[in-house]
Enzyme design. Structure first.
Site, PDB file in Angstrom:
ATOM      1  N   SER A   1      -0.474 -21.867  15.491  1.00 49.65           N
ATOM      2  CA  SER A   1      -1.310 -21.015  16.320  1.00 49.65           C
ATOM      3  C   SER A   1      -0.998 -19.533  16.164  1.00 49.65           C
ATOM      4  O   SER A   1      -1.246 -18.946  15.115  1.00 49.65           O
ATOM      5  CB  SER A   1      -1.180 -21.468  17.777  1.00 49.65           C
ATOM      6  OG  SER A   1      -2.201 -20.916  18.563  1.00 49.65           O
TER       7      SER A   1
ATOM      8  N   ASP B   1      -2.447 -12.113   3.887  1.00 51.60           N
ATOM      9  CA  ASP B   1      -3.723 -11.672   3.322  1.00 51.60           C
ATOM     10  C   ASP B   1      -3.741 -10.181   3.021  1.00 51.60           C
ATOM     11  O   ASP B   1      -4.325  -9.738   2.030  1.00 51.60           O
ATOM     12  CB  ASP B   1      -4.870 -11.999   4.282  1.00 51.60           C
ATOM     13  CG  ASP B   1      -5.314 -13.458   4.196  1.00 51.60           C
ATOM     14  OD1 ASP B   1      -4.714 -14.204   3.404  1.00 51.60           O
ATOM     15  OD2 ASP B   1      -6.252 -13.832   4.922  1.00 51.60           O
TER      16      ASP B   1
ATOM     17  N   LYS C   1      -3.081 -25.041  13.309  1.00 56.87           N
ATOM     18  CA  LYS C   1      -3.867 -24.982  14.543  1.00 56.87           C
ATOM     19  C   LYS C   1      -4.614 -23.651  14.593  1.00 56.87           C
ATOM     20  O   LYS C   1      -4.044 -22.616  14.882  1.00 56.87           O
ATOM     21  CB  LYS C   1      -2.990 -25.118  15.781  1.00 56.87           C
ATOM     22  CG  LYS C   1      -3.811 -25.073  17.060  1.00 56.87           C
ATOM     23  CD  LYS C   1      -2.939 -25.080  18.295  1.00 56.87           C
ATOM     24  CE  LYS C   1      -3.801 -24.923  19.536  1.00 56.87           C
ATOM     25  NZ  LYS C   1      -4.492 -23.611  19.564  1.00 56.87           N
TER      26      LYS C   1
END
Length: 441
Positions: free
Chosen positions: A298, A309, A323
């Site tokens: 999460s 990224d 999740k």
């Protein structure tokens, strides 16, 4: 057998739940139900009354209703649920990061509560509780037969109230009776240390205090190691079950100068919220390694995904939990609350983590010790019954082993990260090039 993976703060909410939390307000408008829906509700009402009137023993009405509600929510996904007043309060305690308790980190061993360590300057430490002590009785009640959750719940309580512990200690010829007065325990969401020329920071959960604790950790590391000597930082997100979305955004922002951190998307295609980084990198561009494993879920995946990224950090370890859903906490009457999945979140590249997780740039497996070999310690969203299938979820699913050795000298993932930072190992993915950030077009 000792449950080595269950390290919990006495007084904190038990059970590491993999979720991001966003607080919502009551009173959301729902679409009007059709006539068929009302027929089904009438059937439910009829069954409810028949159970109340004819079941072999008188059932508890409140339990019947709560279980019916939770049955409905459980059919949606594993993370939507109803919380009664007590459960909602526990959730608030967990996210706040402080509670009335004793200040001990505990686990369960041989049906007794074992003290892993007393937290410095807390009631337990001041009363003389030591690491390795076994708590046999709590206020005269035997611990044997209780779950760890039950035992910790008994040790929680209002500030300034006493509790009597019966302790078994190696070397003592008889049980030790200690009276401890509960106080406010502030759980450190970030643990840190200096490894010679490397700053190590472990985020255990994303509570209201996480960002402040992180800032304190960074400041302390900078004071201990001159900038020209500091090789970089390790951000350890292993075994981190998640927590508050806004804290995940703030933590990511601490290391980023620009770019989108995460976006959330609800049922309506227009319901998109984006969170962007502000100018300013708190560690002045120093190299970073992020550690993840199957226990990283999460909010921790939001941080790892953003730094990966945007090419700010290299991710080392094994596949994360996967999740990628956001739960809104909606207050209800009688101080209960509805925890409802209302959105999915996406990394800066536009990829969904749901059912897939974060794939590390460098995969480093952590072998299990002999006493845990043969046990399945793999954790992943894709293994949960009824989970929402992610857009990028493949046949391999998500998750990996959720294990971190207690002794750093046995921690191969951490050792590998430190070797990268010191130049003792090389890899094409380290250091990452921010100019090659992968962004959603």
């Amino acid at each position: 057998m000792m449950r080595k993976l269950s390290l919990l703060f006495a007084g904190a909410l038990m059970g590491a739940s993999a979720m991001s939390l966003v607080y919502g307000a009551p009173g959301s408008t729902a679409n009007a139900a059709g006539s068929e829906t009302y027929k089904q509700l009438a059937i439910f009402g009829d069954i409810f009354e028949r159970v109340r009137a004819q079941y072999v023993t008188p059932p508890d009405d409140k339990s019947l209703v709560e279980n019916a509600i939770n049955g409905m929510l459980a059919s949606l996904d594993p993370h939507s649920s109803y919380m009664n007043a007590e459960q909602a309060q526990d959730m608030r305690v967990q996210t706040k990061g402080e509670f009335g308790g004793l200040g001990i980190e505990v686990t369960m061993e041989n049906d007794l509560v074992k003290v892993i360590t007393p937290i410095d300057d807390t009631p337990a430490a001041k009363a003389g509780v030591l690491a390795g002590d076994y708590i046999a009785k709590i206020d005269g009640e035997e611990v044997r037969g209780l779950t760890l959750n039950d035992a910790v719940e008994k040790m929680r309580g209002p500030v300034n109230t006493p509790i009597k512990l019966t302790i078994l200690r190696q070397g003592a010829d008889k049980p030790i009776e200690l009276t401890v007065v509960r106080d406010i325990i502030k759980v450190k969401a970030v643990k840190f240390r200096v490894e010679n020329d490397i700053g190590y920071m472990k985020i255990t959960s994303f509570t209201e205090k996480t960002y402040d604790d992180l800032e304190n950790a960074i400041d302390s590391i900078k004071k201990q190691v001159p900038a020209d000597k500091l090789k970089g930082y390790v951000l350890d997100l292993r075994l981190n079950p998640g927590g508050l979305l806004d804290q995940a955004v703030s933590v990511s922002d601490a290391f980023l100068d620009r770019g989108e951190i995460v976006s959330t998307r609800g049922r309506d295609p227009k319901d998109v919220t984006r969170f962007d980084a502000r100018a300013g990198d708190d560690i002045n561009g120093k190299p970073m390694i992020v550690l993840v494993n199957g226990g990283s879920a999460s909010a921790s995946e939001i941080v790892a995904g953003a730094l990966q990224d945007l090419r700010r950090a290299t991710v080392v370890g094994t596949q994360s939990f996967g999740k990628g859903s956001v739960q809104t906490i909606i207050p209800l009457g009688e101080n209960g609350a509805l925890r409802l999945t209302t959105a999915l979140y996406y990394t800066p590249s536009g990829k969904s983590i749901q059912g897939k997780g974060i794939t590390p740039d460098i995969k480093v497996e952590q072998p299990l010790p002999p006493d845990l070999q043969g046990r399945d310690l793999t954790r992943g969203e894709s293994d949960l019954k009824g989970h929402i299938k992610g857009a990028d979820e493949g046949a391999t699913g998500s998750g990996s082993a959720a294990y971190v050795p207690p002794d750093p000298k046995d921690d191969l993932q951490l050792i590998y990260a430190e070797q990268l930072l010191r130049g003792q190992k090389t890899d094409p993915s380290f250091p990452p090039n921010p100019q090659k950030a992968v962004l959603n077009q």
